[in-house]
Design an enzyme around this catalytic site. Structure first.
Site, short mmCIF file in Angstrom:
data_model
loop_
_atom_site.label_atom_id
_atom_site.label_comp_id
_atom_site.label_asym_id
_atom_site.label_seq_id
_atom_site.Cartn_x
_atom_site.Cartn_y
_atom_site.Cartn_z
CG HIS A 1 10.85 6.46 -14.50
ND1 HIS A 1 9.76 6.40 -14.68
CD2 HIS A 1 9.79 8.11 -14.09
CE1 HIS A 1 8.61 5.94 -13.75
NE2 HIS A 1 8.48 7.32 -13.43
CB THR A 2 17.91 4.90 -15.31
OG1 THR A 2 17.74 5.29 -13.89
CG2 THR A 2 17.52 6.44 -16.34
CB SER B 1 11.28 6.63 -1.09
OG SER B 1 10.99 4.90 -1.20
CB SER C 1 6.80 3.18 0.44
OG SER C 1 7.73 3.51 -0.48
CD GLU D 1 7.78 0.39 -2.87
OE1 GLU D 1 8.08 0.35 -1.51
OE2 GLU D 1 7.18 1.54 -2.26
CG ASP E 1 12.60 4.21 -4.65
OD1 ASP E 1 13.46 4.72 -4.98
OD2 ASP E 1 11.21 4.69 -4.03
CE1 TYR F 1 7.42 6.22 -10.70
CE2 TYR F 1 6.34 3.05 -10.99
CZ TYR F 1 7.18 3.94 -11.16
OH TYR F 1 8.48 3.43 -10.85
P1 ADP Z 1 6.29 7.33 -0.96
O1 ADP Z 1 7.34 6.52 -0.96
O2 ADP Z 1 6.89 9.13 -1.92
O3 ADP Z 1 6.32 8.36 1.15
P2 ADP Z 1 4.65 6.02 -1.34
O4 ADP Z 1 3.27 5.40 -1.95
O5 ADP Z 1 5.07 4.51 -2.34
O6 ADP Z 1 4.83 7.51 -1.28
O7 ADP Z 1 4.66 5.45 0.31
C1 ADP Z 1 3.77 6.24 0.90
C2 ADP Z 1 2.93 4.70 2.05
O8 ADP Z 1 4.18 4.14 2.85
C3 ADP Z 1 2.15 5.67 2.70
O9 ADP Z 1 0.74 6.24 2.29
C4 ADP Z 1 1.75 4.27 3.61
O10 ADP Z 1 1.03 3.22 3.29
C5 ADP Z 1 3.41 3.69 3.76
N1 ADP Z 1 4.14 4.01 5.23
C6 ADP Z 1 5.25 4.83 5.16
N2 ADP Z 1 5.38 5.22 6.39
C7 ADP Z 1 5.03 4.94 7.27
C8 ADP Z 1 4.70 4.93 8.94
N3 ADP Z 1 5.39 5.61 9.36
N4 ADP Z 1 3.67 4.09 8.95
C9 ADP Z 1 3.00 3.73 8.54
N5 ADP Z 1 2.66 3.58 7.11
C10 ADP Z 1 3.62 3.48 6.53
MG MG Z 2 6.95 4.50 -2.02
#
Ligand code: ADP
Ligand code: MG
Length: 392
Positions: free
Chosen positions: A35-36, A126, A128, A160, A172, A221
């Site tokens: 969180h920095t 991550s 995402s 994002e 990330d 968050y």
């Molecule tokens: P984290 O980044 O910790 O995994 P997030 O909530 O930030 O969690 O991101 C997860 C989201 O990213 C998933 O719910 C989906 O919407 C999207 N995502 C990640 N990988 C894929 C993938 N291979 N195909 C489609 N969407 C994806």
């Molecule tokens: Mg994420």
């Protein structure tokens, strides 16, 4: 790695025909510095070898069609009439990248893209950033261009923040794009300068998923960020030389303590002390002093739990059990908080035992079977791309 790519290529071939491009991006874990990033602070993440693959081919109808093999779902949009209309759907992540690139004047013709990843979704590793960086590289290549690391990371962060609507910092996307095998990355989120630091070959990073994600996670968050930003605003007002919380010392914070809420004070104290811990962790790595590094992780966890107020019972018990195991140097929560994963630094020759004991004792304590992954720092998307091009 090849297996993942093959699945994406096969799915693309079946649905869209021959592919033109294929890019992969890893996941990440943060060793210390939680969180920095959004207050210009210091973080020390590394890329880890889970991969998302983006496969692309052109199409002639001016549409962008995304298929996620993870979700078994296809989404089609008209590129000319693309607006900022997030739907709260996985497609927001790749569509957000298209939207940002268009905002930045990149002209994109129609394409089909298949996405497939083995990154655990929503576990704090991550996925995402992984999906966004792989998408961005494929789209840039499709547009006949490339961006340097910082700009590439910024496109994905903007997607994002501004399209998906998640208030994340730059860490990330930066490490997922720019990580390097065998190295942890110390990133200064104020200057955007980074250092690649060696992690001794005889330690492993073990990630343990507590398998809980408390309902409050998303809302809280945002609350934590608001509390931090409110504290930062007080410091900026009272001390003009402070532009970001990163510039503040504990003495600055103490001097302004009665002007902010108790919550803001505690959240800011976590961040100020965490920045100092990251710098000390850098020293520890340069001296291969894993005992010292581990102690810093333990202090970071306590600060995250007590000052930042964003741990939870299950994760605290996972950390406690880990620290009782032989060969474990340190353990702490990693990611946004309120559940998710812990990161543990463990002697390489003791990881198997560590994982076995941790899982059985966590199961006995909570009734939950934790997923554990033994990782080493791996290449980010740019290094993977260079390796594929035969440049590395
Ligand atoms: P984290 O980044 O910790 O995994 P997030 O909530 O930030 O969690 O991101 C997860 C989201 O990213 C998933 O719910 C989906 O919407 C999207 N995502 C990640 N990988 C894929 C993938 N291979 N195909 C489609 N969407 C994806
Ligand atoms: Mg994420």
């Amino acid at each position: 790695m090849m297996v993942d790519e093959e699945r994406a290529l096969r799915a693309h071939q079946e649905r869209f025909g021959p592919h033109e491009q294929v890019f992969t991006a890893p996941a990440r874990v943060n060793l210390i510095g939680e969180h920095t990033d959004y207050t210009g602070g210091l973080v020390m993440p590394m890329a880890i070898e889970f991969l998302t693959t983006a496969v692309l081919s052109s199409r002639q109808d001016g549409r962008a069609v995304f298929y996620s093999e993870n979700y078994g779902e296809e989404v089609s949009i008209d590129l000319d009439s693309l607006e900022r209309t997030p739907r709260g759907h996985w497609s927001d992540y790749p569509v957000g990248v298209v939207w940002v690139l268009k905002q930045q004047g990149v002209s994109l013709s129609g394409f089909s893209m298949t996405l497939w990843g083995d990154v655990p979704l929503g576990a704090g590793l991550s996925s995402s950033a992984s999906v966004q960086v792989a998408t961005a590289l494929a789209l840039l290549k499709h547009a006949g261009m490339m961006l340097p690391l910082e700009q590439l990371a910024n496109v994905c962060r903007r997607a994002e923040n501004e399209y998906v609507g998640a208030k994340t910092g730059i860490m990330d996307q930066f490490v997922v794009a720019g990580g390097v095998a065998h190295r942890a990355m110390l990133l200064d989120c104020r200057s955007m300068q980074f250092e690649l630091l060696p992690l001794p070959e005889d330690v492993r990073v073990v990630i343990c998923n507590s398998m809980v994600k408390h309902q409050l996670a998303n809302g809280e968050y945002g609350d934590r960020r608001d509390e931090v930003e409110a504290g930062q605003a007080v410091l900026q007002r009272e001390r003009p030389q402070i532009k970001l919380l990163r510039d503040a010392t504990l003495a600055d914070l103490d001097a302004c303590a009665d002007k902010m809420t108790a919550a803001s004070l505690a959240r800011c104290r976590h961040i100020v002390t965490e920045n100092a811990r990251v710098l000390e962790a850098r020293e520890a790595l340069l001296q291969s002093d894993m005992v010292r590094f581990g102690k810093l992780m333990v202090a970071a966890h306590a600060s995250f739990r007590d000052d930042f107020g964003a741990s939870c019972d299950e994760v605290d018990s996972l950390v406690e059990i880990a620290l009782q195991q032989p060969g474990c140097y340190g353990s702490r929560i990693t990611g946004g908080g309120f559940g998710g994963c812990t990161v543990n630094l463990v002697r390489a020759d003791m990881t198997e035992e560590f994982v076995g004991h941790l899982r059985s004792r966590y199961l006995a304590a909570t009734g939950i079977a934790a997923d554990c992954f033994v990782c080493a720092p791996s290449d980010g998307a740019l290094a993977l791309m260079a390796a594929k091009d035969g440049l590395k």
